[in-house]
Structures are given as C-alpha cells and as structure tokens.
Design a protein around this motif. Structure first.
Motif, PDB file in Angstrom:
ATOM      1  N   SER A  61      -5.428  10.705 -10.595  1.00 17.73           N
ATOM      2  CA  SER A  61      -4.918  11.927 -11.218  1.00 17.73           C
ATOM      3  C   SER A  61      -5.129  13.210 -10.425  1.00 17.73           C
ATOM      4  O   SER A  61      -4.614  14.247 -10.816  1.00 17.73           O
ATOM      5  CB  SER A  61      -5.550  12.090 -12.601  1.00 17.73           C
ATOM      6  N   ALA A  62      -5.876  13.153  -9.350  1.00 18.60           N
ATOM      7  CA  ALA A  62      -6.109  14.351  -8.530  1.00 18.60           C
ATOM      8  C   ALA A  62      -6.052  13.933  -7.073  1.00 18.60           C
ATOM      9  O   ALA A  62      -6.450  12.820  -6.721  1.00 18.60           O
ATOM     10  CB  ALA A  62      -7.468  14.969  -8.851  1.00 18.60           C
ATOM     11  N   ASP A  63      -5.535  14.837  -6.224  1.00 14.83           N
ATOM     12  CA  ASP A  63      -5.423  14.476  -4.816  1.00 14.83           C
ATOM     13  C   ASP A  63      -5.689  15.666  -3.910  1.00 14.83           C
ATOM     14  O   ASP A  63      -5.699  16.810  -4.359  1.00 14.83           O
ATOM     15  CB  ASP A  63      -4.054  13.872  -4.516  1.00 14.83           C
ATOM     16  N   ALA A  64      -5.919  15.345  -2.641  1.00 10.36           N
ATOM     17  CA  ALA A  64      -6.118  16.353  -1.598  1.00 10.36           C
ATOM     18  C   ALA A  64      -5.819  15.691  -0.264  1.00 10.36           C
ATOM     19  O   ALA A  64      -5.649  14.474  -0.185  1.00 10.36           O
ATOM     20  CB  ALA A  64      -7.558  16.874  -1.612  1.00 10.36           C
TER      21      ALA A  64
ATOM     22  N   GLU B 209       3.010   9.726  -6.376  1.00 12.88           N
ATOM     23  CA  GLU B 209       3.517  11.045  -5.983  1.00 12.88           C
ATOM     24  C   GLU B 209       4.136  11.874  -7.114  1.00 12.88           C
ATOM     25  O   GLU B 209       3.816  13.056  -7.231  1.00 12.88           O
ATOM     26  CB  GLU B 209       4.469  10.915  -4.799  1.00 12.88           C
ATOM     27  N   PRO B 210       5.023  11.338  -7.959  1.00 11.61           N
ATOM     28  CA  PRO B 210       5.609  12.190  -9.005  1.00 11.61           C
ATOM     29  C   PRO B 210       4.558  12.794  -9.947  1.00 11.61           C
ATOM     30  O   PRO B 210       4.618  13.992 -10.248  1.00 11.61           O
ATOM     31  CB  PRO B 210       6.546  11.243  -9.759  1.00 11.61           C
ATOM     32  N   SER B 211       3.589  11.996 -10.376  1.00 11.77           N
ATOM     33  CA  SER B 211       2.584  12.526 -11.311  1.00 11.77           C
ATOM     34  C   SER B 211       1.630  13.511 -10.640  1.00 11.77           C
ATOM     35  O   SER B 211       0.995  14.327 -11.310  1.00 11.77           O
ATOM     36  CB  SER B 211       1.795  11.388 -11.962  1.00 11.77           C
ATOM     37  N   LEU B 212       1.543  13.463  -9.313  1.00  6.95           N
ATOM     38  CA  LEU B 212       0.698  14.403  -8.571  1.00  6.95           C
ATOM     39  C   LEU B 212       1.468  15.653  -8.146  1.00  6.95           C
ATOM     40  O   LEU B 212       0.902  16.554  -7.526  1.00  6.95           O
ATOM     41  CB  LEU B 212       0.092  13.715  -7.346  1.00  6.95           C
ATOM     42  N   GLY B 213       2.771  15.683  -8.434  1.00  2.58           N
ATOM     43  CA  GLY B 213       3.581  16.861  -8.127  1.00  2.58           C
ATOM     44  C   GLY B 213       4.089  16.926  -6.700  1.00  2.58           C
ATOM     45  O   GLY B 213       4.392  18.011  -6.200  1.00  2.58           O
ATOM     46  N   HIS B 214       4.200  15.770  -6.043  1.00  2.00           N
ATOM     47  CA  HIS B 214       4.671  15.733  -4.658  1.00  2.00           C
ATOM     48  C   HIS B 214       6.044  15.081  -4.577  1.00  2.00           C
ATOM     49  O   HIS B 214       6.378  14.209  -5.362  1.00  2.00           O
ATOM     50  CB  HIS B 214       3.690  14.971  -3.766  1.00  2.00           C
ATOM     51  N   ASP B 215       6.824  15.499  -3.578  1.00  2.00           N
ATOM     52  CA  ASP B 215       8.145  14.912  -3.344  1.00  2.00           C
ATOM     53  C   ASP B 215       8.064  13.586  -2.609  1.00  2.00           C
ATOM     54  O   ASP B 215       8.991  12.787  -2.659  1.00  2.00           O
ATOM     55  CB  ASP B 215       9.025  15.870  -2.531  1.00  2.00           C
TER      56      ASP B 215
ATOM     57  N   PHE C 146       0.833  -1.198   0.000  1.00  2.00           N
ATOM     58  CA  PHE C 146       0.000   0.000   0.000  1.00  2.00           C
ATOM     59  C   PHE C 146       0.873   1.256   0.000  1.00  2.00           C
ATOM     60  O   PHE C 146       0.569   2.236  -0.689  1.00  2.00           O
ATOM     61  CB  PHE C 146      -0.930   0.021   1.213  1.00  2.00           C
ATOM     62  N   THR C 147       1.953   1.206   0.777  1.00  2.00           N
ATOM     63  CA  THR C 147       2.893   2.329   0.798  1.00  2.00           C
ATOM     64  C   THR C 147       3.481   2.535  -0.585  1.00  2.00           C
ATOM     65  O   THR C 147       3.537   3.668  -1.081  1.00  2.00           O
ATOM     66  CB  THR C 147       4.011   2.075   1.832  1.00  2.00           C
ATOM     67  N   GLN C 148       3.892   1.464  -1.243  1.00  2.00           N
ATOM     68  CA  GLN C 148       4.480   1.573  -2.576  1.00  2.00           C
ATOM     69  C   GLN C 148       3.463   2.089  -3.586  1.00  2.00           C
ATOM     70  O   GLN C 148       3.794   2.873  -4.466  1.00  2.00           O
ATOM     71  CB  GLN C 148       5.047   0.225  -3.039  1.00  2.00           C
ATOM     72  N   ARG C 149       2.220   1.678  -3.461  1.00  2.00           N
ATOM     73  CA  ARG C 149       1.156   2.177  -4.345  1.00  2.00           C
ATOM     74  C   ARG C 149       1.068   3.697  -4.245  1.00  2.00           C
ATOM     75  O   ARG C 149       0.994   4.396  -5.252  1.00  2.00           O
ATOM     76  CB  ARG C 149      -0.172   1.526  -3.962  1.00  2.00           C
ATOM     77  N   GLN C 150       1.093   4.218  -3.018  1.00  2.00           N
ATOM     78  CA  GLN C 150       1.024   5.662  -2.818  1.00  2.00           C
ATOM     79  C   GLN C 150       2.277   6.343  -3.348  1.00  2.00           C
ATOM     80  O   GLN C 150       2.183   7.381  -4.013  1.00  2.00           O
ATOM     81  CB  GLN C 150       0.817   5.987  -1.343  1.00  2.00           C
ATOM     82  N   VAL C 151       3.440   5.799  -3.054  1.00  2.00           N
ATOM     83  CA  VAL C 151       4.708   6.386  -3.525  1.00  2.00           C
ATOM     84  C   VAL C 151       4.710   6.478  -5.052  1.00  2.00           C
ATOM     85  O   VAL C 151       5.183   7.471  -5.619  1.00  2.00           O
ATOM     86  CB  VAL C 151       5.909   5.561  -3.003  1.00  2.00           C
ATOM     87  N   ASN C 152       4.153   5.496  -5.725  1.00  2.00           N
ATOM     88  CA  ASN C 152       4.112   5.513  -7.194  1.00  2.00           C
ATOM     89  C   ASN C 152       3.268   6.657  -7.742  1.00  2.00           C
ATOM     90  O   ASN C 152       3.523   7.150  -8.838  1.00  2.00           O
ATOM     91  CB  ASN C 152       3.591   4.181  -7.727  1.00  2.00           C
TER      92      ASN C 152
END
Length: 155
Positions: free
Chosen positions: A111-114, A93-99, A85-91
């Motif tokens: 494609s969108a997050d909050a 991050e780059p396309s969402l613009g997060h470090d 689950f952690t890896q799913r989230q990490v994957n």
C-alpha cells in the motif's frame, strides 16, 4: 493449469515458509512485507538492494526482492528477471497512483511505495506502515501452520 495467480500463490507460499524458517519462533508475530522491484539493467538499483539488506533481519520484516524483465530490451537479459515478477509490480501500480512500473521500487504491505535508493527510505516506509493484519503463521517441528484469520467485515 499454471498461470500468474498460481505462480504468485506459490511465491506467497514460499515467502511464508521463508518467514517461518527465518523467524524460528513457535508463534508468529505481525508482519511487514517489504518488496523491492529491481533489475540488473538498472543503475540506481544497487543502493536500493543495499537498503533492503539493512532491513531484512529486523523482527517482523519479510524482505523480498523481485527482478523484473522490462529492462531486457536494452540488449542483455536480466538473469534473475521473471515475467511473473514484472506482472506482480504492474498489478500494484494503479492503487499506488502510478502510470507504470519503475525500478528500484519498494512496496511496503502492498500500500505504500518509494524509490528506495536513498538511505533510510525503506526504513521510513516500514515505520509508517505499521504491521499488516493477517492470519497467524507458526513454525513447529519443521511444519508451517497458517491460521484462518478473521473474516472481513461487510458483505
């Protein structure tokens, strides 16, 4: 061989089965996938969990919750957390613009997050996202059928 892609594939398959079972319809409708990345070690997560619960029964919404492991260093382990689950989230991050990942993070249609902890944040993302395109999914006689979908354009 079992790896992250195999495990994620199983999770996706289980999610489709859950969708078809909860939809209970002979034919599928367009789908909005709402993923909440959460942790028992996150003090801001309970409001996001409550917001996810508010949208989970909306027609055409598949609400998923994934407990991550990166808060485990605080001294106790999240009993629902999984490295997959952690890896799913990490994957994401780059396309969402997060470090890097954070909790509680809500990702809609990949494609969108909050943050998702404030009332209405998840609903707002759903309204903006529209419906995801994909193959038809149906449940007939207790069996899930997944159509081929349309071929992508380009090469």
């Amino acid at each position: 061989m079992t790896g992250p892609k195999t495990t994620l594939g199983r999770l996706a398959g289980a999610a489709l089965i859950a969708l078809a079972a909860t939809a209970g319809a002979a034919s599928a409708q367009p789908l909005t996938v709402v993923e909440l990345f959460t942790s028992q070690g996150c003090s801001s997560c309970p409001p996001a969990n409550a917001n996810l619960i508010k949208v989970k029964d909306q027609p055409g919404v598949l609400a998923l919750s994934f407990n991550v492991t990166y808060w485990d260093y605080l001294g106790w382990k999240d009993t629902f957390g999984r490295q997959e689950f952690t890896q799913r989230q990490v994957n994401y991050e780059p396309s969402l613009g997060h470090d890097g990942p954070f909790t509680p993070q809500v990702v809609v249609n990949g494609s969108a997050d909050a943050v998702g902890a404030k009332p209405g944040e998840i609903q707002s993302l759903i309204a903006k996202a529209g419906r995801a395109e994909g193959p038809d999914v149906s449940l007939t006689g207790g069996k899930v059928s997944i159509g081929a979908g349309t071929a992508p354009g380009g090469a």
